[in-house]
Enzyme design. Structure first.
Site, PDB file in Angstrom:
ATOM      1  N   ASN A   1      -2.276  77.736 -18.192  1.00 53.04           N
ATOM      2  CA  ASN A   1      -1.228  76.719 -18.342  1.00 53.04           C
ATOM      3  C   ASN A   1       0.019  77.244 -19.074  1.00 53.04           C
ATOM      4  O   ASN A   1       1.072  76.606 -19.048  1.00 53.04           O
ATOM      5  CB  ASN A   1      -1.759  75.458 -19.048  1.00 53.04           C
ATOM      6  CG  ASN A   1      -2.642  74.591 -18.172  1.00 53.04           C
ATOM      7  OD1 ASN A   1      -3.579  73.950 -18.642  1.00 53.04           O
ATOM      8  ND2 ASN A   1      -2.360  74.551 -16.866  1.00 53.04           N
TER       9      ASN A   1
ATOM     10  N   ASP B   1      -7.035  65.939 -14.902  1.00 55.06           N
ATOM     11  CA  ASP B   1      -5.918  66.416 -14.079  1.00 55.06           C
ATOM     12  C   ASP B   1      -5.139  65.240 -13.482  1.00 55.06           C
ATOM     13  O   ASP B   1      -5.706  64.182 -13.210  1.00 55.06           O
ATOM     14  CB  ASP B   1      -6.477  67.317 -12.961  1.00 55.06           C
ATOM     15  CG  ASP B   1      -5.402  68.192 -12.340  1.00 55.06           C
ATOM     16  OD1 ASP B   1      -4.304  68.302 -12.921  1.00 55.06           O
ATOM     17  OD2 ASP B   1      -5.663  68.760 -11.270  1.00 55.06           O
TER      18      ASP B   1
HETATM   19  C1  IPE Z   1      -6.656  72.439 -14.985  1.00 55.90           C
HETATM   20  O1  IPE Z   1      -5.643  71.744 -14.356  1.00 55.90           O
HETATM   21  C2  IPE Z   1      -6.363  72.562 -16.453  1.00 55.90           C
HETATM   22  C3  IPE Z   1      -6.460  71.333 -17.234  1.00 55.90           C
HETATM   23  C4  IPE Z   1      -6.759  70.158 -16.766  1.00 55.90           C
HETATM   24  C5  IPE Z   1      -6.185  71.487 -18.642  1.00 55.90           C
HETATM   25  P1  IPE Z   1      -4.407  72.492 -13.665  1.00 55.90           P
HETATM   26  O2  IPE Z   1      -3.508  71.414 -13.189  1.00 55.90           O
HETATM   27  O3  IPE Z   1      -3.841  73.495 -14.582  1.00 55.90           O
HETATM   28  O4  IPE Z   1      -5.125  73.244 -12.461  1.00 55.90           O
HETATM   29  P2  IPE Z   1      -4.536  73.808 -11.102  1.00 55.90           P
HETATM   30  O5  IPE Z   1      -3.366  74.677 -11.458  1.00 55.90           O
HETATM   31  O6  IPE Z   1      -4.124  72.639 -10.271  1.00 55.90           O
HETATM   32  O7  IPE Z   1      -5.680  74.558 -10.482  1.00 55.90           O
HETATM   33  C1  IPE Z   2      -3.281  67.755 -16.423  1.00 57.63           C
HETATM   34  O1  IPE Z   2      -2.251  67.202 -15.671  1.00 57.63           O
HETATM   35  C2  IPE Z   2      -2.816  68.171 -17.800  1.00 57.63           C
HETATM   36  C3  IPE Z   2      -2.794  69.626 -18.023  1.00 57.63           C
HETATM   37  C4  IPE Z   2      -3.091  70.541 -17.145  1.00 57.63           C
HETATM   38  C5  IPE Z   2      -2.390  70.067 -19.338  1.00 57.63           C
HETATM   39  P1  IPE Z   2      -1.218  68.111 -14.873  1.00 57.63           P
HETATM   40  O2  IPE Z   2      -0.042  68.384 -15.751  1.00 57.63           O
HETATM   41  O3  IPE Z   2      -1.884  69.291 -14.306  1.00 57.63           O
HETATM   42  O4  IPE Z   2      -0.799  67.098 -13.713  1.00 57.63           O
HETATM   43  P2  IPE Z   2      -0.537  67.454 -12.192  1.00 57.63           P
HETATM   44  O5  IPE Z   2      -1.757  68.173 -11.695  1.00 57.63           O
HETATM   45  O6  IPE Z   2       0.685  68.304 -12.139  1.00 57.63           O
HETATM   46  O7  IPE Z   2      -0.368  66.119 -11.538  1.00 57.63           O
HETATM   47 MG    MG Z   3      -2.812  69.673 -12.558  1.00 53.54          MG
END
Ligand code: IPE
Ligand code: IPE
Ligand code: MG
Length: 228
Positions: free
Chosen positions: A65, A17
């Site tokens: 997602n 993340d």
């Molecule tokens: C979890 O991260 C999913 C992945 C890392 C693929 P998110 O960024 O989607 O999670 P939330 O929305 O902050 O809980």
């Molecule tokens: C994790 O990074 C990747 C996926 C969830 C696919 P994020 O895209 O969630 O990054 P933040 O949490 O917005 O910084």
């Molecule tokens: Mg995230």
């Protein structure tokens, strides 16, 4: 020596993340954050065999997602296409066996075909790289319970036998980057007795050294499983 062997994590899962925040902090588009995130994955996969890990499970795309803007979802899917194409030879060279968990048959048909090919071509590998794609743990548990019921007996064991992870070692260590302290629908069942490590590092900055630190942290934990 013996003690070290018992405290080695065999199955490690990571919630990768912070790609978006990494990019924002640098004034870059989120897509660049995701690109850099792929590079972090690449470095980790190269080193995983040397770290004593048998199975590395990476949360790449959750069933939630899809709620993101279409452009970002498209960027992520295109990155996946590029990554499979560019890194498949390296997986094979590094003795990596790919496994996909989640409802991956629901992805675009060309991605499904690429994944099927990658699964076939890495089938002889020793180290498992399980990638969670279109994965949601609640959905996984519900489907496993339904299948257990159809087979006649719903118990913790029969449910576990129908999870995507049924053929993987038990989850030892779960790591989440970026400072968020939640599971976001990842491996809820499998985490029942997993050790957890939450780090502030944003995913694109996460290196094999960071993973080694988490493994060292894990080695110091006393796992009791409810006993004493
Ligand atoms: C979890 O991260 C999913 C992945 C890392 C693929 P998110 O960024 O989607 O999670 P939330 O929305 O902050 O809980
Ligand atoms: C994790 O990074 C990747 C996926 C969830 C696919 P994020 O895209 O969630 O990054 P933040 O949490 O917005 O910084
Ligand atoms: Mg995230």
């Amino acid at each position: 020596m013996g003690e070290e062997a018992t405290s080695q994590a065999k199955h490690v899962a990571i919630i990768m993340d912070g790609n978006g925040r990494w990019a924002s902090a640098k004034g870059l588009p989120r897509a660049i954050g995701h690109q850099r995130g792929v590079e972090a994955v690449r470095k980790l996969v190269r080193d995983v065999g040397q770290m004593g890990i048998e199975c590395l499970t990476l949360y790449a795309f959750s069933s939630e997602n899809w709620k993101r803007p279409e452009e970002e979802v498209d960027d992520l899917m295109n990155l996946m296409r590029k990554f499979i194409k560019s890194d498949l030879p390296e997986f094979i060279a590094n003795d990596v066996r790919l496994k996909i968990i989640g409802d991956w048959q629901g992805l675009a048909p060309d991605i499904v075909t690429m994944l099927e090919d990658a699964l076939e071509r890495t089938a002889g590998g020793k180290y498992i790289l399980a990638v969670a794609l279109n994965y949601g743990s609640q959905q996984e548990i519900a489907a496993a319970a339904a299948r257990a019921a159809a087979a006649g007996e719903v118990t913790a064991d029969t449910i576990a036998a129908h999870l995507y992870t049924a053929d993987l070692p038990p989850l030892d260590l779960l790591v989440r980057t970026s400072g968020e302290v939640r599971l976001s629908n990842f491996l809820l069942w499998q985490s029942a007795y997993a050790e957890m490590v939450f780090v502030d590092t944003l995913w694109p900055d996460f290196t094999p050294d960071h993973l080694q630190q988490a493994l060292d942290d894990f080695a110091q934990r006393e796992r009791r499983y409810g006993g004493r």
